[in-house]
Write a protein that holds these residues in place. Structure first.
Motif, PDB file in Angstrom:
ATOM      1  N   PRO A  72      -3.029 -45.611 -21.970  1.00 25.04           N
ATOM      2  CA  PRO A  72      -2.306 -44.059 -21.089  1.00 25.04           C
ATOM      3  C   PRO A  72      -2.372 -43.408 -22.715  1.00 25.04           C
ATOM      4  O   PRO A  72      -1.353 -43.895 -22.864  1.00 25.04           O
ATOM      5  CB  PRO A  72      -2.264 -44.242 -20.335  1.00 25.04           C
ATOM      6  CG  PRO A  72      -2.094 -45.303 -19.938  1.00 25.04           C
ATOM      7  CD  PRO A  72      -2.396 -46.519 -21.159  1.00 25.04           C
ATOM      8  N   PRO A  73      -2.889 -42.795 -22.837  1.00 26.16           N
ATOM      9  CA  PRO A  73      -2.093 -41.489 -23.836  1.00 26.16           C
ATOM     10  C   PRO A  73      -0.604 -41.101 -24.050  1.00 26.16           C
ATOM     11  O   PRO A  73      -0.653 -40.339 -22.918  1.00 26.16           O
ATOM     12  CB  PRO A  73      -2.878 -40.453 -24.849  1.00 26.16           C
ATOM     13  CG  PRO A  73      -3.914 -40.683 -23.308  1.00 26.16           C
ATOM     14  CD  PRO A  73      -4.089 -42.061 -23.269  1.00 26.16           C
ATOM     15  N   LYS A  74       0.023 -40.996 -24.648  1.00 28.15           N
ATOM     16  CA  LYS A  74       1.267 -39.415 -24.078  1.00 28.15           C
ATOM     17  C   LYS A  74       0.696 -38.032 -24.382  1.00 28.15           C
ATOM     18  O   LYS A  74      -0.310 -37.938 -25.565  1.00 28.15           O
ATOM     19  CB  LYS A  74       2.404 -39.589 -25.187  1.00 28.15           C
ATOM     20  CG  LYS A  74       2.861 -40.783 -25.022  1.00 28.15           C
ATOM     21  CD  LYS A  74       3.766 -41.042 -23.695  1.00 28.15           C
ATOM     22  CE  LYS A  74       4.999 -41.767 -23.651  1.00 28.15           C
ATOM     23  NZ  LYS A  74       5.378 -41.812 -21.603  1.00 28.15           N
ATOM     24  N   SER A  75       0.976 -36.687 -23.525  1.00 29.74           N
ATOM     25  CA  SER A  75       0.429 -35.853 -23.340  1.00 29.74           C
ATOM     26  C   SER A  75       0.966 -35.369 -22.923  1.00 29.74           C
ATOM     27  O   SER A  75       1.635 -35.283 -21.468  1.00 29.74           O
ATOM     28  CB  SER A  75      -0.951 -36.032 -22.925  1.00 29.74           C
ATOM     29  OG  SER A  75      -1.561 -36.201 -21.584  1.00 29.74           O
ATOM     30  N   ARG A  76       0.958 -33.758 -22.643  1.00 31.49           N
ATOM     31  CA  ARG A  76       1.089 -32.883 -21.915  1.00 31.49           C
ATOM     32  C   ARG A  76      -0.185 -31.373 -22.059  1.00 31.49           C
ATOM     33  O   ARG A  76      -0.460 -31.009 -23.300  1.00 31.49           O
ATOM     34  CB  ARG A  76       2.618 -32.302 -22.345  1.00 31.49           C
ATOM     35  CG  ARG A  76       2.223 -31.635 -23.378  1.00 31.49           C
ATOM     36  CD  ARG A  76       4.265 -31.290 -23.629  1.00 31.49           C
ATOM     37  NE  ARG A  76       3.907 -29.836 -24.545  1.00 31.49           N
ATOM     38  CZ  ARG A  76       5.037 -29.126 -24.454  1.00 31.49           C
ATOM     39  NH1 ARG A  76       5.922 -29.935 -24.392  1.00 31.49           N
ATOM     40  NH2 ARG A  76       5.374 -28.522 -25.519  1.00 31.49           N
ATOM     41  N   GLY A  77      -0.004 -30.841 -21.337  1.00 35.09           N
ATOM     42  CA  GLY A  77      -0.601 -29.113 -21.572  1.00 35.09           C
ATOM     43  C   GLY A  77      -2.326 -29.145 -21.107  1.00 35.09           C
ATOM     44  O   GLY A  77      -3.009 -28.480 -21.187  1.00 35.09           O
ATOM     45  N   LEU A  78      -3.268 -30.699 -20.484  1.00 34.52           N
ATOM     46  CA  LEU A  78      -4.396 -30.763 -19.574  1.00 34.52           C
ATOM     47  C   LEU A  78      -4.284 -30.506 -18.947  1.00 34.52           C
ATOM     48  O   LEU A  78      -3.507 -29.967 -17.872  1.00 34.52           O
ATOM     49  CB  LEU A  78      -5.020 -32.163 -20.064  1.00 34.52           C
ATOM     50  CG  LEU A  78      -4.417 -33.081 -21.803  1.00 34.52           C
ATOM     51  CD1 LEU A  78      -4.098 -34.479 -21.459  1.00 34.52           C
ATOM     52  CD2 LEU A  78      -5.171 -32.389 -22.905  1.00 34.52           C
ATOM     53  N   PRO A  79      -5.790 -29.617 -18.820  1.00 32.61           N
ATOM     54  CA  PRO A  79      -6.172 -29.012 -17.251  1.00 32.61           C
ATOM     55  C   PRO A  79      -5.899 -30.670 -16.219  1.00 32.61           C
ATOM     56  O   PRO A  79      -5.551 -31.762 -16.461  1.00 32.61           O
ATOM     57  CB  PRO A  79      -7.890 -29.593 -17.226  1.00 32.61           C
ATOM     58  CG  PRO A  79      -7.767 -29.888 -18.716  1.00 32.61           C
ATOM     59  CD  PRO A  79      -6.886 -30.106 -19.074  1.00 32.61           C
ATOM     60  N   PRO A  80      -5.303 -29.800 -14.985  1.00 31.93           N
ATOM     61  CA  PRO A  80      -5.168 -30.747 -13.828  1.00 31.93           C
ATOM     62  C   PRO A  80      -5.929 -31.730 -13.857  1.00 31.93           C
ATOM     63  O   PRO A  80      -7.140 -31.977 -13.436  1.00 31.93           O
ATOM     64  CB  PRO A  80      -4.985 -29.408 -12.600  1.00 31.93           C
ATOM     65  CG  PRO A  80      -4.608 -28.407 -13.896  1.00 31.93           C
ATOM     66  CD  PRO A  80      -5.838 -28.063 -14.546  1.00 31.93           C
ATOM     67  N   GLY A  81      -5.281 -33.088 -13.478  1.00 36.92           N
ATOM     68  CA  GLY A  81      -5.502 -34.280 -13.211  1.00 36.92           C
ATOM     69  C   GLY A  81      -6.362 -35.193 -14.152  1.00 36.92           C
ATOM     70  O   GLY A  81      -6.063 -36.084 -14.393  1.00 36.92           O
ATOM     71  N   THR A  82      -6.215 -34.190 -15.537  1.00 33.78           N
ATOM     72  CA  THR A  82      -6.422 -35.344 -16.817  1.00 33.78           C
ATOM     73  C   THR A  82      -5.163 -36.774 -16.975  1.00 33.78           C
ATOM     74  O   THR A  82      -6.184 -37.596 -16.270  1.00 33.78           O
ATOM     75  CB  THR A  82      -6.485 -34.378 -17.856  1.00 33.78           C
ATOM     76  OG1 THR A  82      -7.015 -33.566 -17.388  1.00 33.78           O
ATOM     77  CG2 THR A  82      -7.205 -35.608 -19.305  1.00 33.78           C
ATOM     78  N   THR A  83      -4.057 -36.325 -16.873  1.00 32.71           N
ATOM     79  CA  THR A  83      -2.945 -37.577 -17.137  1.00 32.71           C
ATOM     80  C   THR A  83      -3.752 -38.851 -16.024  1.00 32.71           C
ATOM     81  O   THR A  83      -3.619 -39.934 -16.074  1.00 32.71           O
ATOM     82  CB  THR A  83      -2.238 -36.931 -16.628  1.00 32.71           C
ATOM     83  OG1 THR A  83      -2.185 -35.853 -18.139  1.00 32.71           O
ATOM     84  CG2 THR A  83      -1.074 -38.567 -17.307  1.00 32.71           C
ATOM     85  N   VAL A  84      -3.754 -38.105 -14.262  1.00 31.20           N
ATOM     86  CA  VAL A  84      -3.676 -39.358 -13.408  1.00 31.20           C
ATOM     87  C   VAL A  84      -5.625 -40.038 -14.050  1.00 31.20           C
ATOM     88  O   VAL A  84      -5.324 -41.186 -13.593  1.00 31.20           O
ATOM     89  CB  VAL A  84      -3.917 -38.113 -12.385  1.00 31.20           C
ATOM     90  CG1 VAL A  84      -4.151 -39.756 -11.149  1.00 31.20           C
ATOM     91  CG2 VAL A  84      -2.361 -38.096 -11.774  1.00 31.20           C
ATOM     92  N   TRP A  85      -6.357 -39.164 -14.584  1.00 27.65           N
ATOM     93  CA  TRP A  85      -7.771 -39.623 -14.767  1.00 27.65           C
ATOM     94  C   TRP A  85      -7.722 -40.672 -15.876  1.00 27.65           C
ATOM     95  O   TRP A  85      -8.652 -41.472 -15.992  1.00 27.65           O
ATOM     96  CB  TRP A  85      -8.666 -38.164 -15.253  1.00 27.65           C
ATOM     97  CG  TRP A  85     -10.046 -38.899 -14.909  1.00 27.65           C
ATOM     98  CD1 TRP A  85     -11.129 -38.815 -14.218  1.00 27.65           C
ATOM     99  CD2 TRP A  85     -10.545 -39.351 -16.344  1.00 27.65           C
ATOM    100  NE1 TRP A  85     -12.155 -38.986 -14.456  1.00 27.65           N
ATOM    101  CE2 TRP A  85     -11.986 -39.239 -16.152  1.00 27.65           C
ATOM    102  CE3 TRP A  85     -10.068 -39.127 -17.386  1.00 27.65           C
ATOM    103  CZ2 TRP A  85     -13.125 -39.879 -17.165  1.00 27.65           C
ATOM    104  CZ3 TRP A  85     -11.135 -39.704 -18.407  1.00 27.65           C
ATOM    105  CH2 TRP A  85     -12.798 -40.218 -17.878  1.00 27.65           C
ATOM    106  N   LEU A  86      -6.897 -39.936 -17.265  1.00 30.94           N
ATOM    107  CA  LEU A  86      -6.730 -41.579 -18.550  1.00 30.94           C
ATOM    108  C   LEU A  86      -5.600 -42.935 -17.444  1.00 30.94           C
ATOM    109  O   LEU A  86      -6.732 -43.981 -17.760  1.00 30.94           O
ATOM    110  CB  LEU A  86      -6.435 -40.415 -19.548  1.00 30.94           C
ATOM    111  CG  LEU A  86      -6.856 -39.929 -19.858  1.00 30.94           C
ATOM    112  CD1 LEU A  86      -6.145 -38.553 -20.570  1.00 30.94           C
ATOM    113  CD2 LEU A  86      -8.055 -40.332 -20.075  1.00 30.94           C
ATOM    114  N   ARG A  87      -5.057 -42.628 -16.484  1.00 33.33           N
ATOM    115  CA  ARG A  87      -4.135 -43.557 -15.867  1.00 33.33           C
ATOM    116  C   ARG A  87      -4.919 -44.599 -15.177  1.00 33.33           C
ATOM    117  O   ARG A  87      -5.046 -46.278 -15.563  1.00 33.33           O
ATOM    118  CB  ARG A  87      -2.898 -43.234 -15.533  1.00 33.33           C
ATOM    119  CG  ARG A  87      -1.883 -42.498 -16.833  1.00 33.33           C
ATOM    120  CD  ARG A  87      -0.623 -42.488 -15.474  1.00 33.33           C
ATOM    121  NE  ARG A  87       0.429 -42.146 -16.561  1.00 33.33           N
ATOM    122  CZ  ARG A  87       1.124 -40.597 -16.356  1.00 33.33           C
ATOM    123  NH1 ARG A  87       1.801 -40.588 -15.039  1.00 33.33           N
ATOM    124  NH2 ARG A  87       2.444 -40.010 -17.148  1.00 33.33           N
ATOM    125  N   GLY A  88      -6.060 -43.830 -15.164  1.00 37.11           N
ATOM    126  CA  GLY A  88      -6.671 -44.935 -13.832  1.00 37.11           C
ATOM    127  C   GLY A  88      -7.800 -45.822 -14.496  1.00 37.11           C
ATOM    128  O   GLY A  88      -7.984 -46.090 -13.677  1.00 37.11           O
TER     129      GLY A  88
END
Length: 85
Positions: free
Chosen positions: A63-79
């Protein structure tokens, strides 16, 4: 299943390819979920672009460090990626 990060210098309107999911997370920045190899994904994206377009494709292994991505993207990547966040 592997997540690939792709950047293109030109927009892509057709999202058909050897991936189960395609997420545009910024201008020219795509996340692709696929069971195919890096080479297969790279060439499939390349064939969607004009000949002179720039292209970068890489596997996302953790999982990369990120911010400002479209809603749900971070959760999608972590999964879909392994390792610590």
């Amino acid at each position: 299943m592997t997540v690939y990060l792709a950047w293109t210098s030109e927009p892509i309107s057709n999202s058909l390819g050897p991936w189960q999911e395609w997420r545009e997370v910024g201008p020219g920045l795509l996340l692709l979920e696929s069971t195919e190899s890096l080479s297969t994904v790279y060439h499939a994206v390349k064939w969607l672009l004009p000949d002179d377009a720039a292209l970068f494709v890489s596997a996302v292994e953790s999982p990369p460090k990120s911010r400002g991505l479209p809603p749900g993207t971070t959760v999608w990547l972590r999964g879909r990626t392994a390792g610590p966040a």
